[in-house]
Design an enzyme around this catalytic site. Structure first.
Site, PDB file in Angstrom:
ATOM      1  N   ILE A   1       0.844  -1.206   0.000  1.00 54.82           N
ATOM      2  CA  ILE A   1       0.000   0.000   0.000  1.00 54.82           C
ATOM      3  C   ILE A   1       0.878   1.255   0.000  1.00 54.82           C
ATOM      4  CG2 ILE A   1      -0.252   0.140   2.520  1.00 54.82           C
ATOM      5  CD1 ILE A   1      -3.246   0.817   1.984  1.00 54.82           C
TER       6      ILE A   1
ATOM      7  N   LYS B   1      -6.854 -14.311  12.654  1.00 52.42           N
ATOM      8  CA  LYS B   1      -5.992 -15.360  12.073  1.00 52.42           C
ATOM      9  C   LYS B   1      -6.691 -16.725  12.155  1.00 52.42           C
ATOM     10  CE  LYS B   1      -2.488 -13.101  10.520  1.00 52.42           C
ATOM     11  NZ  LYS B   1      -2.219 -13.063   9.083  1.00 52.42           N
TER      12      LYS B   1
ATOM     13  N   ASN C   1      -3.844  -1.893  -2.671  1.00 52.48           N
ATOM     14  CA  ASN C   1      -4.575  -1.852  -1.404  1.00 52.48           C
ATOM     15  C   ASN C   1      -5.513  -3.062  -1.421  1.00 52.48           C
ATOM     16  OD1 ASN C   1      -6.327  -1.415   0.666  1.00 52.48           O
ATOM     17  ND2 ASN C   1      -6.916   0.660   0.061  1.00 52.48           N
TER      18      ASN C   1
ATOM     19  N   TYR D   1      -6.415  -9.668  16.442  1.00 54.40           N
ATOM     20  CA  TYR D   1      -5.449 -10.277  15.525  1.00 54.40           C
ATOM     21  C   TYR D   1      -5.546 -11.808  15.604  1.00 54.40           C
ATOM     22  CZ  TYR D   1      -0.759 -11.654  13.865  1.00 54.40           C
ATOM     23  OH  TYR D   1       0.290 -12.237  13.222  1.00 54.40           O
TER      24      TYR D   1
HETATM   25  C1  AKB Z   1       2.814 -10.380  16.855  1.00 53.75           C
HETATM   26  O1  AKB Z   1       3.532 -10.268  17.871  1.00 53.75           O
HETATM   27  O2  AKB Z   1       1.698  -9.880  16.735  1.00 53.75           O
HETATM   28  C2  AKB Z   1       3.336 -11.223  15.709  1.00 53.75           C
HETATM   29  C3  AKB Z   1       2.881 -12.637  15.813  1.00 53.75           C
HETATM   30  C4  AKB Z   1       3.438 -13.532  16.842  1.00 53.75           C
HETATM   31  O3  AKB Z   1       2.059 -13.042  15.050  1.00 53.75           O
HETATM   32  N1  AKB Z   1       4.762 -11.163  15.667  1.00 53.75           N
END
Ligand code: AKB
Length: 316
Positions: A36, A147, A53, A143
């Site tokens: 991006i 994932k 993007n 996060y």
């Molecule tokens: C993070 O710390 O968010 C990354 C991971 C472990 O996916 N490095």
């Protein structure tokens, strides 16, 4: 078959190194780096580059139409620490970006897609030591659950549409060519920069916080070996555990002190990243990667520290 490889997120910690490695293997013209943001000097001057993007569907469609990639590596993501500050954006980028790529890969018959997952898919109720491939997974960061959901989408596209998607649950990654971008494991890169620049570092994780980590050379080798493995050998289409090396900030500081004896480490209190680290495994079991595609780690704590300090010295 001659490859056309599209790397999305080429300016990031993994992308910077992966583009160089792939260009060495396939030739510079076969690897289209994209991000991006404008690229750094090395990437711009070593082969083709596109501004992309992943949330802009029309722009992405145009890039697929123009290059018709045979392989796509989707590395654009918001990591754990920044994800907690911008939860909706993290979800949107990590999820919608992935679905766009999976859809276009099906439409344009892309032969293989790589998408990175993370040890962040595990949570407080997952086994903390030698965390197995299959176990309770209750991630409590945006996060982490983006994932985990992404892994389910990858397996779904493989099963429903026959898309050859491959993925690794990376530990924290440590490299000298590029900085990490907003994760919980970033301390393990910052510590090297500060050790060389000032001889001191204040860790935002506590002294005895063990986390699985991996040197970037091993991570790049793992990524390319997984992508090169014969499809019929792969039994996991969500994402493979990779163990790496587990250590604490104290153990890393001790290793650095072997080369910089005056190095001093101190520890900050009340950093929000501590709670994230506490919810993740301390060590990982990667028997499926070893069995399915012959994975073997090369760098341990001592060799990684030595290589990091030797190379970083030449660039800072
Ligand atoms: C993070 O710390 O968010 C990354 C991971 C472990 O996916 N490095």
């Amino acid at each position: 078959m001659s490859e056309k490889i599209l790397v999305i997120g080429a300016n990031g910690q993994i992308g910077t190194e992966l583009v160089v490695a792939l260009r060495k293997i396939h030739g510079p013209e076969s690897v289209i780096a994209s991000d991006i943001n404008d690229p750094g000097y090395a990437i711009r001057h070593s082969g083709p580059y596109e501004l992309v993007n992943v949330l802009d569907k029309d722009n992405l469609h145009h890039i697929f139409e123009k290059h018709r990639p045979t392989q796509v590596y989707l590395l654009a993501a918001i990591l754990s620490a920044v994800g907690e500050q911008k939860p909706k954006l993290a979800w949107d980028l990590n999820m919608t970006g992935l679905i766009h790529i999976l859809d276009f890969a099906v439409e344009f018959k892309t032969a293989k897609v790589f998408w990175p997952s993370s040890i962040a898919v595990f949570g407080p109720n997952s086994p903390q030591f030698h965390t197995p491939q299959y176990c309770v997974m209750d991630p409590n960061t945006v996060y982490g659950f983006s994932k985990l959901a992404g892994e389910r989408w990858c397996e779904y596209y493989f099963t429903k549409y026959g898309l050859d998607v491959r993925s690794i649950r990376y530990p924290g990654l440590i490299g000298w060519r590029a900085n990490p971008g907003g994760g919980t494991t970033d301390y393990a890169v910052h510590i090297f920069h500060e050790a060389l620049k000032t001889g001191k570092y204040t860790s935002f994780l506590s002294a005895d916080t063990a986390l699985p980590m991996m040197y970037m050379d091993d991570a790049i080798r793992a990524t390319i070996s997984l992508m090169d493995a014969p499809a019929e050998q792969l039994t996991i289409r969500s994402s493979y555990n990779l163990a790496g090396i587990s250590f604490t900030p104290t153990q890393l500081a001790e290793e650095i002190k072997k080369q910089i004896p005056d190095f001093e480490i101190s520890y900050a209190e009340n950093d929000p990243r501590q709670a994230i680290a506490d919810s993740w495994p301390k060590s990982i079991d990667d028997e499926y990667a070893q069995r399915d595609w012959g994975w073997k780690l090369e760098y341990d704590l001592a060799t990684m520290t030595n290589d990091m300090l030797t190379n970083l010295k030449t660039v800072i």
